[in-house]
Scaffold this active site. Sequence first.
Site, mmCIF file in Angstrom:
data_model
loop_
_atom_site.group_PDB
_atom_site.id
_atom_site.type_symbol
_atom_site.label_atom_id
_atom_site.label_comp_id
_atom_site.label_asym_id
_atom_site.label_seq_id
_atom_site.Cartn_x
_atom_site.Cartn_y
_atom_site.Cartn_z
ATOM 1 N N TYR A 1 0.856 -1.178 0.000
ATOM 2 C CA TYR A 1 0.000 0.000 0.000
ATOM 3 C C TYR A 1 0.897 1.233 0.000
ATOM 4 O O TYR A 1 1.805 1.329 0.823
ATOM 5 C CB TYR A 1 -0.888 0.016 1.247
ATOM 6 C CG TYR A 1 -1.663 1.300 1.418
ATOM 7 C CD1 TYR A 1 -2.959 1.434 0.921
ATOM 8 C CD2 TYR A 1 -1.081 2.417 2.032
ATOM 9 C CE1 TYR A 1 -3.657 2.619 1.050
ATOM 10 C CE2 TYR A 1 -1.773 3.609 2.159
ATOM 11 C CZ TYR A 1 -3.060 3.706 1.673
ATOM 12 O OH TYR A 1 -3.744 4.882 1.782
ATOM 13 N N GLU B 1 -3.541 7.500 -4.034
ATOM 14 C CA GLU B 1 -3.524 6.255 -3.260
ATOM 15 C C GLU B 1 -3.385 5.075 -4.207
ATOM 16 O O GLU B 1 -4.226 4.874 -5.081
ATOM 17 C CB GLU B 1 -4.805 6.117 -2.436
ATOM 18 C CG GLU B 1 -4.784 4.904 -1.518
ATOM 19 C CD GLU B 1 -6.099 4.736 -0.749
ATOM 20 O OE1 GLU B 1 -7.161 4.557 -1.376
ATOM 21 O OE2 GLU B 1 -6.052 4.780 0.493
#
Length: 400
Positions: free
Chosen positions: A120, A208
Amino acid sequence: MNLHEYQGKEILSSFGVRIQRGIVADSHKKAVEAAKQLATETGTEWFVIKAQVHAGGRGKGGGVKIAKNLQEVETISEKMIGMDLVTPQTSAEGKRVHQVLIAEDVYYPTEGGCDPDEYYVSVLLNRETGRNMVMYSTEGGMDIETVAESTPELIFTEEIDPTMGLLPFQARKIAFNLGLEGLAFKEMTKFITNLYRAYVGSDSSMFEINPVLKTSDSKIMAVDAKVTLDENALYRHKDYAEMRDLREENPIEVEAKAAGLNYVDLDGNVGCMVNGAGLAMGTMDLIKQAGGEPANFLDVGGTADAKRVEIAFRIILKDTNIKAILVNIFGGIVRCDRVAQGVVDAYTNMGDDLNVPIIVRLQGTNAKEAKELIQKSGMSIIAATEFQEAADKVQEVLAK
Ligand code: GDP
Ligand code: MN
């Protein structure tokens, strides 16, 4: 302004960030053409069909599917385009899928099977320190909120000094903390460096990437992209401004914007019409104190004439939860009696369309004349002069 995954990936790629490649299609016929082209360009044999909607968690809702041949590309795309995709991040009605991204399959298996490493990585503003930061974790591919709750120690942040930008040692530190070595380590430092350049260069407020994938041959690439651009900077990115997809946005907000009104839809029952953002915030507090909940934020700006007031009323009334409308205008540049006339005219024009009580507080230049004008009009508009008085009247109306 939010972007679709394929648009976010376009921006990433233009800054040298490696991405899972794909071609967007709005019909199953075009999806097959896209798959053929992709196969020629990348050599991929399998494809991933990804619904393009402004919502995450698509994988869980059936919005990400593998196709092992062109026939499957066609049947899956045909089903996906036009469907209402429900994910943990959408409402129960879901979001209509207008386009799909046909992407290369990048989770290609190795000899020992397919166990890809997913990370991530996001770049965003830390509002507490006023600095940009890179947030990253080895727990990619999962819902990051869940990771933050159950294993917060697995989420790292790297703050960036605005005068220096992201320094090389910081990119290396991130790659190191993600447990990478060799080629993957080098790839990750390059990935982070270019990702940060993309974030700053596109004037974004969030990037993101979940998951960032380490392929079986140690390449690092963005498989997903969630990008929020700073709308106030769009004037210097005309090409990004064209990426806006109005179908993804709240229709009432879109209409308000077209009318030049600053409108944000909220969940409450009292509509607000105010001039000036500060007064609008104060008015929302006032409504809460009176036991109501603001149904919207609406700044009508400096020219509160009849036409504008009417448009504002109509937009507020599209929200079916409205029980009352509070008009709170300060007459500084605009005279209160002109606003009052605007309210009366709008009221006359709209007739039965205006079917909720209206409390009007006008203060400033010609406030007295304004109040008289409203009272003389014989309409059931409730006039107030003081802030508290207006709050009390909202309370009275809600109690009925
Ligand atoms: P999201 O669910 O909306 O966040 O959509 P993502 O783009 O993150 O995709 C969801 C999941 O689909 C990823 O976490 C992967 O596990 C899977 N996925 C994406 N691309 C591929 C691919 O090329 N091959 C395979 N096998 N799985 C993929
Ligand atoms: Mn994702």
